[in-house]
Write a protein that holds these residues in place. Sequence first.
Motif, mmCIF file in Angstrom:
data_model
loop_
_atom_site.group_PDB
_atom_site.id
_atom_site.type_symbol
_atom_site.label_atom_id
_atom_site.label_comp_id
_atom_site.label_asym_id
_atom_site.label_seq_id
_atom_site.Cartn_x
_atom_site.Cartn_y
_atom_site.Cartn_z
ATOM 1 N N VAL A 118 0.852 -1.194 0.000
ATOM 2 C CA VAL A 118 0.000 0.000 0.000
ATOM 3 C C VAL A 118 0.887 1.243 0.000
ATOM 4 O O VAL A 118 1.870 1.324 0.744
ATOM 5 C CB VAL A 118 -0.928 0.030 1.230
ATOM 6 N N GLU A 119 0.529 2.217 -0.826
ATOM 7 C CA GLU A 119 1.273 3.467 -0.930
ATOM 8 C C GLU A 119 0.977 4.371 0.260
ATOM 9 O O GLU A 119 -0.181 4.521 0.671
ATOM 10 C CB GLU A 119 0.900 4.199 -2.218
ATOM 11 N N ARG A 120 2.026 4.975 0.780
ATOM 12 C CA ARG A 120 1.857 5.941 1.868
ATOM 13 C C ARG A 120 0.975 7.108 1.438
ATOM 14 O O ARG A 120 0.193 7.644 2.222
ATOM 15 C CB ARG A 120 3.234 6.449 2.318
ATOM 16 N N GLU A 127 1.517 14.964 9.834
ATOM 17 C CA GLU A 127 2.869 15.464 10.094
ATOM 18 C C GLU A 127 3.197 15.624 11.566
ATOM 19 O O GLU A 127 4.338 15.860 11.941
ATOM 20 C CB GLU A 127 3.050 16.828 9.396
ATOM 21 N N SER A 128 2.180 15.503 12.441
ATOM 22 C CA SER A 128 2.403 15.805 13.858
ATOM 23 C C SER A 128 3.104 14.687 14.610
ATOM 24 O O SER A 128 3.675 14.925 15.689
ATOM 25 C CB SER A 128 1.064 16.119 14.533
ATOM 26 N N SER A 129 3.070 13.467 14.091
ATOM 27 C CA SER A 129 3.713 12.350 14.781
ATOM 28 C C SER A 129 3.901 11.209 13.805
ATOM 29 O O SER A 129 3.451 11.265 12.658
ATOM 30 C CB SER A 129 2.866 11.880 15.976
ATOM 31 N N GLY A 130 4.552 10.147 14.275
ATOM 32 C CA GLY A 130 4.683 8.945 13.458
ATOM 33 C C GLY A 130 6.092 8.681 12.992
ATOM 34 O O GLY A 130 6.948 9.570 12.965
ATOM 35 N N LEU A 131 6.323 7.435 12.612
ATOM 36 C CA LEU A 131 7.639 6.971 12.181
ATOM 37 C C LEU A 131 7.753 6.872 10.669
ATOM 38 O O LEU A 131 8.781 7.225 10.083
ATOM 39 C CB LEU A 131 7.929 5.605 12.819
ATOM 40 N N TRP A 132 6.680 6.401 10.009
ATOM 41 C CA TRP A 132 6.758 6.145 8.576
ATOM 42 C C TRP A 132 7.081 7.414 7.780
ATOM 43 O O TRP A 132 7.757 7.364 6.760
ATOM 44 C CB TRP A 132 5.449 5.530 8.082
ATOM 45 N N ARG A 133 6.609 8.564 8.222
ATOM 46 C CA ARG A 133 6.867 9.797 7.485
ATOM 47 C C ARG A 133 8.355 10.128 7.412
ATOM 48 O O ARG A 133 8.774 10.937 6.580
ATOM 49 C CB ARG A 133 6.101 10.961 8.116
ATOM 50 N N ALA A 139 6.055 2.813 0.131
ATOM 51 C CA ALA A 139 4.994 1.821 0.237
ATOM 52 C C ALA A 139 5.461 0.656 1.094
ATOM 53 O O ALA A 139 6.656 0.339 1.117
ATOM 54 C CB ALA A 139 4.576 1.325 -1.145
ATOM 55 N N LEU A 140 4.522 0.028 1.799
ATOM 56 C CA LEU A 140 4.830 -1.099 2.681
ATOM 57 C C LEU A 140 3.685 -2.107 2.633
ATOM 58 O O LEU A 140 2.539 -1.735 2.341
ATOM 59 C CB LEU A 140 5.030 -0.628 4.122
ATOM 60 N N PRO A 141 3.956 -3.374 2.960
ATOM 61 C CA PRO A 141 2.878 -4.364 3.047
ATOM 62 C C PRO A 141 2.010 -4.121 4.273
ATOM 63 O O PRO A 141 2.452 -3.551 5.276
ATOM 64 C CB PRO A 141 3.625 -5.697 3.133
ATOM 65 N N LEU A 142 0.772 -4.585 4.211
ATOM 66 C CA LEU A 142 -0.186 -4.345 5.291
ATOM 67 C C LEU A 142 0.302 -4.898 6.625
ATOM 68 O O LEU A 142 0.085 -4.288 7.677
ATOM 69 C CB LEU A 142 -1.535 -4.967 4.934
ATOM 70 N N GLU A 143 0.952 -6.053 6.615
ATOM 71 C CA GLU A 143 1.411 -6.627 7.881
ATOM 72 C C GLU A 143 2.454 -5.739 8.536
ATOM 73 O O GLU A 143 2.482 -5.597 9.768
ATOM 74 C CB GLU A 143 1.954 -8.034 7.682
ATOM 75 N N ASP A 144 3.331 -5.125 7.730
ATOM 76 C CA ASP A 144 4.298 -4.181 8.296
ATOM 77 C C ASP A 144 3.595 -2.957 8.874
ATOM 78 O O ASP A 144 4.043 -2.389 9.886
ATOM 79 C CB ASP A 144 5.308 -3.747 7.235
ATOM 80 N N LEU A 145 2.502 -2.539 8.251
ATOM 81 C CA LEU A 145 1.748 -1.402 8.778
ATOM 82 C C LEU A 145 1.113 -1.750 10.128
ATOM 83 O O LEU A 145 1.037 -0.898 11.019
ATOM 84 C CB LEU A 145 0.673 -0.972 7.782
ATOM 85 N N ALA A 146 0.673 -2.996 10.274
ATOM 86 C CA ALA A 146 0.136 -3.425 11.565
ATOM 87 C C ALA A 146 1.213 -3.370 12.644
ATOM 88 O O ALA A 146 0.953 -2.963 13.786
ATOM 89 C CB ALA A 146 -0.434 -4.836 11.452
ATOM 90 N N VAL A 147 2.434 -3.749 12.289
ATOM 91 C CA VAL A 147 3.542 -3.672 13.243
ATOM 92 C C VAL A 147 3.830 -2.216 13.598
ATOM 93 O O VAL A 147 4.030 -1.875 14.767
ATOM 94 C CB VAL A 147 4.801 -4.355 12.670
#
Length: 321
Positions: A118-120, A127-133, A139-147
Amino acid sequence: MAALEPGDGFRNSPVPESMGGASASSSGRRSQQRTSRRLPRRAALGRRSFTATLKALEGLADAGAQVSVHVVDLDSHVHVLAGDDHVTMPVGGLGVVPLLIEVAAAFESGALDPLEIVERASVDAVESSGLWRHLRAPALPLEDLAVLAATAGDPIAVNILLDKVGHDRVRERIEGLGLRRTALLDRFRDRRGPDDAPQVAVGSAREFAGLFSALVNSQVVDAAVSAQVAEWLSLNQDLSLVASATGLDPFAHDHDAHGLLFVNKTGRDRGVRAEAGVLAGPRAGVGYALIVCFDDLSITHRLRAHDAFRVLGVELMEYTH
């Protein structure tokens, strides 16, 4: 000190005494609310008392915070500590747990492919928080997004997972789990407008403590789903609240050398701190949840709230060890 009434849902609790709590609303109602909201004075019979925790929570209540707490013994199902645990309160990212349960169930049933990329950019940026940004990968697989959602509370990962399973399915899952005071209201946003839900999620301490207890006892959906969600949450890297008392490594605590079982999820927002989880040691295991809503007027106010979580963690460690 007034005794807990049977109507409060504590019929099986061996704890007869209580102390007052207070709402985070206007100061004119605080004294009245402190007489109607109760926190127990003692812990379960034969165990250490939670005197320091109660003192810390009472201090928060006296300062105008709203406090909700629930601790249940995993083996005896005794309510070790409980106060205002039926009250629905904002819980921030703690509300992601029902979403993770629905995602795990969709993986197991085949409704979702865990390796689907899935595309970011498929959702609005947060922009206020998070690691992926901060990562290069677009893009990452759904299971990685769950992690990412479980370990770092990543808002973009959460929003994509919510889009994939759908809000209605999460709502149905919450109802199916028997959670009457819990709701995932909205996605993460940098700003909340008048047409947006005022909170990401709400819930009660009693329901979240029970949910985590059910997860480690393989009672959420089925054993496979329970194990998957518990595995994701065991990787959570936010050990700054209750978990700060455990001495665990935030980056490697799923296989503790001293046999400590710990699974948790935290939630944060302006004036909101929440944590629920399971802590098990050689003597006992507990499911717990603590939610504090406070006026975030200064770093002192915030640290006072954080200290109450740490104190609870210390006494949970004493109880389980």
